[in-house]
Each structure stands twice: as structure tokens, then as C-alpha cells.
Design a protein around this motif. Structure first.
Motif, mmCIF file in Angstrom:
data_model
loop_
_atom_site.group_PDB
_atom_site.id
_atom_site.type_symbol
_atom_site.label_atom_id
_atom_site.label_comp_id
_atom_site.label_asym_id
_atom_site.label_seq_id
_atom_site.Cartn_x
_atom_site.Cartn_y
_atom_site.Cartn_z
ATOM 1 N N MET A 59 0.845 -1.166 0.000
ATOM 2 C CA MET A 59 0.000 0.000 0.000
ATOM 3 C C MET A 59 0.894 1.233 0.000
ATOM 4 S SD MET A 59 -2.804 1.142 2.856
ATOM 5 C CE MET A 59 -1.681 1.046 4.210
ATOM 6 N N GLU A 60 0.791 2.030 -1.027
ATOM 7 C CA GLU A 60 1.589 3.236 -1.134
ATOM 8 C C GLU A 60 0.773 4.404 -0.596
ATOM 9 O OE1 GLU A 60 2.981 6.118 -4.697
ATOM 10 O OE2 GLU A 60 3.278 3.987 -5.011
ATOM 11 N N ALA A 61 1.341 5.135 0.346
ATOM 12 C CA ALA A 61 0.635 6.265 0.946
ATOM 13 C C ALA A 61 1.189 7.568 0.376
ATOM 14 C CB ALA A 61 0.780 6.242 2.462
ATOM 15 N N ASN A 62 0.288 8.441 -0.015
ATOM 16 C CA ASN A 62 0.643 9.765 -0.488
ATOM 17 C C ASN A 62 0.563 10.702 0.703
ATOM 18 O OD1 ASN A 62 0.670 9.100 -3.437
ATOM 19 N ND2 ASN A 62 -1.387 8.457 -2.894
ATOM 20 N N GLU A 63 1.649 11.408 0.965
ATOM 21 C CA GLU A 63 1.724 12.197 2.188
ATOM 22 C C GLU A 63 1.212 13.610 1.978
ATOM 23 O OE1 GLU A 63 5.775 11.826 3.501
ATOM 24 O OE2 GLU A 63 5.375 9.848 4.348
ATOM 25 N N ILE A 64 0.423 14.076 2.953
ATOM 26 C CA ILE A 64 -0.052 15.452 3.008
ATOM 27 C C ILE A 64 0.423 16.019 4.338
ATOM 28 C CG2 ILE A 64 -2.078 16.939 3.128
ATOM 29 C CD1 ILE A 64 -3.528 14.968 1.359
ATOM 30 N N TYR A 65 1.165 17.145 4.264
ATOM 31 C CA TYR A 65 1.730 17.745 5.465
ATOM 32 C C TYR A 65 0.885 18.930 5.897
ATOM 33 C CZ TYR A 65 5.722 14.977 4.025
ATOM 34 O OH TYR A 65 6.529 13.941 3.646
ATOM 35 N N LEU A 66 0.583 18.986 7.186
ATOM 36 C CA LEU A 66 -0.201 20.070 7.770
ATOM 37 C C LEU A 66 0.646 20.801 8.802
ATOM 38 C CD1 LEU A 66 -3.316 17.843 8.386
ATOM 39 C CD2 LEU A 66 -3.053 19.477 6.540
ATOM 40 N N ASN A 67 0.537 22.121 8.837
ATOM 41 C CA ASN A 67 1.210 22.970 9.833
ATOM 42 C C ASN A 67 2.725 22.780 9.839
ATOM 43 O OD1 ASN A 67 -1.255 24.027 10.764
ATOM 44 N ND2 ASN A 67 -1.515 22.302 12.159
ATOM 45 N N ARG A 68 3.315 22.414 8.730
ATOM 46 C CA ARG A 68 4.760 22.190 8.729
ATOM 47 C C ARG A 68 5.528 23.508 8.558
ATOM 48 N NH1 ARG A 68 8.111 17.786 5.157
ATOM 49 N NH2 ARG A 68 7.544 19.098 3.410
ATOM 50 N N LYS A 69 5.067 24.382 7.668
ATOM 51 C CA LYS A 69 5.771 25.645 7.420
ATOM 52 C C LYS A 69 5.272 26.770 8.320
ATOM 53 C CE LYS A 69 6.891 24.646 2.629
ATOM 54 N NZ LYS A 69 6.734 25.057 1.245
ATOM 55 N N ARG A 70 3.967 26.778 8.557
ATOM 56 C CA ARG A 70 3.361 27.801 9.415
ATOM 57 C C ARG A 70 2.001 27.291 9.864
ATOM 58 N NH1 ARG A 70 2.267 29.011 4.273
ATOM 59 N NH2 ARG A 70 0.239 29.847 3.739
ATOM 60 N N ILE A 71 1.272 28.068 10.647
ATOM 61 C CA ILE A 71 -0.057 27.668 11.104
ATOM 62 C C ILE A 71 -0.975 27.537 9.884
ATOM 63 C CG2 ILE A 71 -2.073 28.372 12.437
ATOM 64 C CD1 ILE A 71 -0.190 29.764 14.355
ATOM 65 N N ASN A 72 -1.708 26.436 9.826
ATOM 66 C CA ASN A 72 -2.646 26.118 8.749
ATOM 67 C C ASN A 72 -1.978 25.968 7.382
ATOM 68 O OD1 ASN A 72 -4.886 26.001 10.426
ATOM 69 N ND2 ASN A 72 -5.223 28.199 10.265
ATOM 70 N N SER A 73 -0.689 25.669 7.344
ATOM 71 C CA SER A 73 -0.064 25.407 6.045
ATOM 72 C C SER A 73 -0.488 24.031 5.552
ATOM 73 C CB SER A 73 1.463 25.505 6.139
ATOM 74 O OG SER A 73 1.972 24.444 6.904
ATOM 75 N N LEU A 74 -0.508 23.900 4.252
ATOM 76 C CA LEU A 74 -0.992 22.673 3.617
ATOM 77 C C LEU A 74 -0.061 22.332 2.465
ATOM 78 C CD1 LEU A 74 -3.301 20.576 3.274
ATOM 79 C CD2 LEU A 74 -4.468 22.263 1.870
ATOM 80 N N GLU A 75 0.524 21.146 2.493
ATOM 81 C CA GLU A 75 1.418 20.699 1.425
ATOM 82 C C GLU A 75 0.890 19.383 0.870
ATOM 83 O OE1 GLU A 75 5.659 20.892 2.552
ATOM 84 O OE2 GLU A 75 4.882 21.840 4.386
ATOM 85 N N VAL A 76 0.477 19.405 -0.393
ATOM 86 C CA VAL A 76 -0.085 18.223 -1.046
ATOM 87 C C VAL A 76 0.831 17.807 -2.189
ATOM 88 C CG1 VAL A 76 -2.439 18.861 -0.424
ATOM 89 C CG2 VAL A 76 -1.520 19.569 -2.624
ATOM 90 N N PRO A 77 0.723 16.572 -2.670
ATOM 91 C CA PRO A 77 1.534 16.155 -3.821
ATOM 92 C C PRO A 77 1.216 17.002 -5.050
ATOM 93 C CG PRO A 77 0.522 14.248 -2.761
ATOM 94 C CD PRO A 77 -0.070 15.465 -2.141
ATOM 95 N N ARG A 78 2.234 17.456 -5.744
ATOM 96 C CA ARG A 78 2.057 18.304 -6.926
ATOM 97 C C ARG A 78 1.799 17.475 -8.190
ATOM 98 N NH1 ARG A 78 -0.098 22.021 -5.293
ATOM 99 N NH2 ARG A 78 0.785 22.862 -3.427
ATOM 100 N N ASP A 79 2.432 16.337 -8.293
ATOM 101 C CA ASP A 79 2.250 15.498 -9.478
ATOM 102 C C ASP A 79 0.909 14.777 -9.387
ATOM 103 O OD1 ASP A 79 4.777 16.222 -10.350
ATOM 104 O OD2 ASP A 79 5.738 14.516 -9.341
ATOM 105 N N PRO A 80 0.280 14.512 -10.534
ATOM 106 C CA PRO A 80 -0.980 13.745 -10.491
ATOM 107 C C PRO A 80 -0.740 12.356 -9.883
ATOM 108 C CG PRO A 80 -0.674 14.744 -12.644
ATOM 109 C CD PRO A 80 0.601 14.957 -11.882
ATOM 110 N N LEU A 81 -1.627 11.958 -8.994
ATOM 111 C CA LEU A 81 -1.528 10.655 -8.351
ATOM 112 C C LEU A 81 -2.193 9.611 -9.232
ATOM 113 C CD1 LEU A 81 -2.512 11.686 -4.725
ATOM 114 C CD2 LEU A 81 -0.247 11.581 -5.741
#
Length: 177
Positions: free
Chosen positions: A1-23
Motif C-alpha cells: 500500500m503506497e501512501a501519499n503524504e499530506i503535510y499540515l502545519n509544517r511551514k506555518r499555522i494552517n499550512s498545507l502541502e499536497v503532492p504536486r504530481d498527479p496521483l
């Protein structure tokens, strides 16, 4: 099972980092996201309004404390295509979109036929009755009929024990073989 990671609050409060390439996800398989929160607990909202032909999923509001897995099921009968998942956090102030490509893996006939021959052939188990069961049944029925004629309770009891012993022998002979 490959998990695509989404990062929350990593850069600042309420920051959101999602995969840029199409999954890419295959039909009938779940699209797995690993949600990683680096700050205070946060609500994260997933919505996929244009994904009706690919999944039953439309919207989910998730409370993420630190880390969790989120699976988005893809239909078994889905055709190849694309859809978008909108990800929202920070009470609607931070939004991002994830593009998803649903693919149908190509199956080579030669490989499918080779895999089919690897399975063992089903052999019908032997269902014959052991001779001792037949002997118990015949003697037990004879003793039961004899009991009807002479009314000696010992004959009735013996007939019952023989019939019951025949049932047990038959039962255990099928369980072992």
C-alpha cells in the motif's frame, strides 16, 4: 500500500502541502493518504465533486491530531480518467487541489493463462461409506425390529448404541480424510 503524504502545519499555522504530481491509482484499489500534522490539531476537509464515476466518495471532514491514514476507495467498475480532490484547512482559508488519474492495468493474456495453470486441480473427495458403518446399520436395524417383536429393552438399547456408533464412525472417517 503506497501512501501519499499530506503535510499540515509544517511551514506555518494552517499550512498545507499536497503532492504536486498527479496521483495514479488502479481501479478497485484505495487511494491512500498519510496525513501528517506538525502543529496543533486541525480540521481537514476532502471533497471530490467531479469524481462520481470513479468513487462513491464526495466529502469528508477529518480531525487530524498528529498522524493518520485516510483511504479513498475507487470503484471496481471505473473507467480510466481523471478527477480532482479539493483539500481545505484553516476554516476555508487554505485550499489546494490534488489531481488523480484512475488507470486500468493492462493484463497480458499470456501471463493470465500462465497464472491460471498454477492452481492445483480440485480432486473430488472419496465419499464412500466404511463397511463397519454398514454393518452397524444393518445389525442395529435388525435388533430394533427384533425389539418390536419381543419387547426386551436390552435389544432396543443395543440397537441405539450401534446406530449411534455408526454415525460417529461415519463422521470421523470424513473429518480425517
Amino acid at each position: 500500500m503506497e501512501a501519499n503524504e499530506i503535510y499540515l502545519n509544517r511551514k506555518r499555522i494552517n499550512s498545507l502541502e499536497v503532492p504536486r504530481d498527479p496521483l495514479q491509482v488502479g481501479v478497485g484499489r484505495p487511494l491512500t493518504f498519510r496525513l501528517i500534522n506538525y502543529g496543533a490539531p486541525v480540521h481537514l476537509s476532502f471533497s471530490a465533486v467531479d469524481a462520481g464515476q470513479f468513487t462513491e466518495f464526495t466529502h469528508q471532514n477529518i480531525f487530524v491530531r498528529d498522524e493518520m491514514i485516510f483511504d479513498l476507495p475507487i470503484r471496481e467498475d471505473a473507467y480510466p480518467g481523471t478527477f480532482s480532490i479539493n483539500v481545505v484547512t484553516g476554516y476555508g482559508t487554505v485550499r489546494d487541489t490534488i489531481e488523480v488519474q484512475v488507470i486500468r492495468p493492462k493484463v497480458v493474456k499470456e501471463v493470465a493463462e500462465r497464472q491460471r495453470t498454477q492452481y492445483p486441480v480440485y480432486v473430488e473427495p472419496e465419499t464412500s461409506t466404511p463397511p463397519v458403518v454398514q454393518i452397524f446399520a444393518i445389525v442395529g436395524l435388525f435388533l430394533y425390529l427384533l425389539w418390536w417383536y419381543v419387547r426386551v429393552d436390552l435389544l432396543n438399547f443395543t440397537a441405539f448404541v450401534l446406530l449411534f456408533a455408526g454415525i460417529l464412525v461415519q463422521w470421523y472417517s470424513h473429518r480425517q480424510g
